[in-house]
Scaffold this active site. Structure first.
Site, PDB file in Angstrom:
ATOM      1  CB  ALA A 101      11.319   8.168  -0.292  1.00 45.02           C
ATOM      2  CE  LYS A 102       3.692   6.687  -3.493  1.00 42.97           C
ATOM      3  NZ  LYS A 102       2.997   7.482  -2.782  1.00 42.97           N
ATOM      4  N   GLY A 103       8.190   3.697  -3.116  1.00 42.71           N
ATOM      5  CA  GLY A 103       8.903   2.530  -3.636  1.00 42.71           C
ATOM      6  C   GLY A 103       7.834   1.657  -4.063  1.00 42.71           C
ATOM      7  CG  ASP A 142       1.429   3.838  -2.279  1.00 48.60           C
ATOM      8  OD1 ASP A 142       1.713   5.117  -1.971  1.00 48.60           O
ATOM      9  OD2 ASP A 142       0.609   3.806  -3.410  1.00 48.60           O
TER      10      ASP A 142
END
Ligand code: NAD
Length: 411
Positions: A101-103, A142
């Site tokens: 996942a990434k956001g 991040d």
């Protein structure tokens, strides 16, 4: 070629090598869920401002989805998509039981006060709390976010779901963060590199290193290489670059950077032009800063025999081809920088067990995971007669494809 195009190209090549049928290939490429939310907060002056937040959940066939949340003005859905997909392959390469996942939120974090950042993080968490979770999707820091951001997410999420330290990783140690997490990506890079060098009959002690980027990953990698007797002959960061053919005293350079905020004027090395770092004479080049730094323009001039991709996507596909023709061995990012997510997994395990490991155990387990993954990649390089990048992609894609098929297609 941008990160999404390069990732899709590597994925398609791996799918071809593995002989995946088109139905599974399509299913692996399309994200499980894409979330877009509007986050409106009062600024400190009382005015209202809105930011758009994203979370792309790519695949959960091997376990809860895992990936960072970045705060950056250029967070765009395409890039978040590519990075979420990369996390799926990366967690599979490391063989940790996660998906990808990434956001992120499109904002300029340095223009926001600490209390504005806290309000933004809490509103974003309120909007997505039903879609993340210990067994669903586990965010981490991040670009532009840090352990404090994770502490706010943990606190806001826990208001809805009860105390849930395992909902995020990269937390402060006081809130259940893992010992060794700060150094994990740089340390993992060094373990990965040691496995590669051993395969070539070489040892860190006999080699010279040039490192681009002296932030979290670059400074830890440099420090550990120096401690193990390797000679770091050039280092650069956004403030400049330094070189010393006899080896830089990395501990002294760290102290100098801490005291002055820059690399230049360090008495133990000569200043050099930052642009020359990548083509500097060395055995091993370690890009630890930006994506796309090795490209068609400079690939022919690279003098290193090994490139260890600590940064994400530092090598353009065109550069990849030029370097491979020159015989340069590239340790790919989806494996080389997986130490961070691996120790994030250890953090999640410790939170679920309610039992903290000491730092030695974290580092020993990290070494085990990184070394095992290297040998798994080499095995596929041998059976598919491919380079390390394709070995890593086929390893990751095949593990996810197998899990997807085993779980079945019936609704
Ligand atoms: P960081 O912000 O701590 O450090 C980045 C470093 O790059 C800084 O020293 C900065 O000065 C330097 N830099 C920026 N522009 C530069 C330029 N033009 N020339 C030379 N140096 C430049 O970031 P980080 O956490 O160390 O991450 C570095 C890379 O590793 C990124 O690509 C990131 O995506 C990747 N990565 C990080 C982690 C992690 O756990 N931190 C995990 C996986 C991948």
């Amino acid at each position: 070629m941008n990160a999404l195009a390069a990732t899709n190209r590597n994925f398609r090549q791996a799918a071809r090598i593995l002989g995946l049928d088109s139905k599974i290939e399509r299913s692996l490429l399309i994200p499980f869920r894409e979330i877009k939310v509007e986050c409106t907060i009062p600024k400190d002056d009382g005015s209202l401002v809105s930011y758009v937040g994203f979370r792309v959940q790519h695949d959960n066939s091997r376990g809860p989805m895992k990936g960072g949340i970045r705060y950056h003005p250029e967070v765009d859905p395409d890039e978040v998509n590519a990075l979420a997909q990369l996390m799926t392959w990366k967690t599979a390469v490391a063989d940790i039981p996660y998906g990808g996942a990434k956001g992120g939120i499109g904002c300029v974090p340095k223009d926001l006060s600490t209390s504005e950042l806290e309000r933004l993080t809490r509103v974003f968490t309120q909007k997505i709390h039903d879609l993340i979770g210990v067994n669903t999707d586990v965010p981490a820091p991040d670009m532009g976010t840090n352990s404090q951001t994770m502490a706010w997410i943990l606190d806001e999420y826990s208001k809805f779901h009860g105390h849930s330290p395992a909902v995020v990783t990269g937390k402060p140690v006081d809130l259940g963060g893992s010992l060794g997490r700060d150094a994990a990506t740089g340390r993992g890079v060094v373990y990965a590199m040691e496995a590669l060098l051993a395969e070539h009959g070489k040892s860190l002690k006999d080699l010279t290193f040039a490192i681009q980027g002296f932030g979290n990953v670059g400074s830890w990698a440099a420090k550990l290489i120096h401690e193990k007797g390797g000679k770091v002959v050039a280092v650069s960061d956004i403030t400049g670059a330094v070189k010393n053919p006899n080896g830089i005293d990395i501990l002294a350079l760290l102290q100098h950077k801490e005291a002055t905020g820059k690399l230049s004027d360090f008495s133990g090395a000569d200043a050099m032009n930052s642009d020359e770092l990548l083509t500097h004479e060395c055995d091993v080049l370690i890009p630890c800063a930006l994506g796309g730094v090795l490209n068609r323009e400079n690939a022919g001039d690279i003098r290193a025999k090994f490139i260890v991709e600590a940064a994400n996507h530092p090598t353009d596909p065109e550069a990849d081809e030029i370097l491979s023709k020159k015989g340069v061995v590239i340790l790919p990012d989806i494996y080389a920088n997986a130490g961070g997510v691996t120790v994030s997994y250890f953090e999640w395990v410790q939170n679920i067990q309610g039992f903290m490991w000491d730092e030695d155990k974290v580092n020993q387990e990290l070494k085990k995971y990184m070394t095992r993954a290297f040998h798994n990649i080499k095995g596929l390089c041998k059976s598919h007669d491919c380079n390390l990048r394709m070995g890593a992609f086929t390893l990751g894609v095949n593990r996810v494809a197998r899990a997807t098929l085993l779980r079945g297609w019936e609704a």
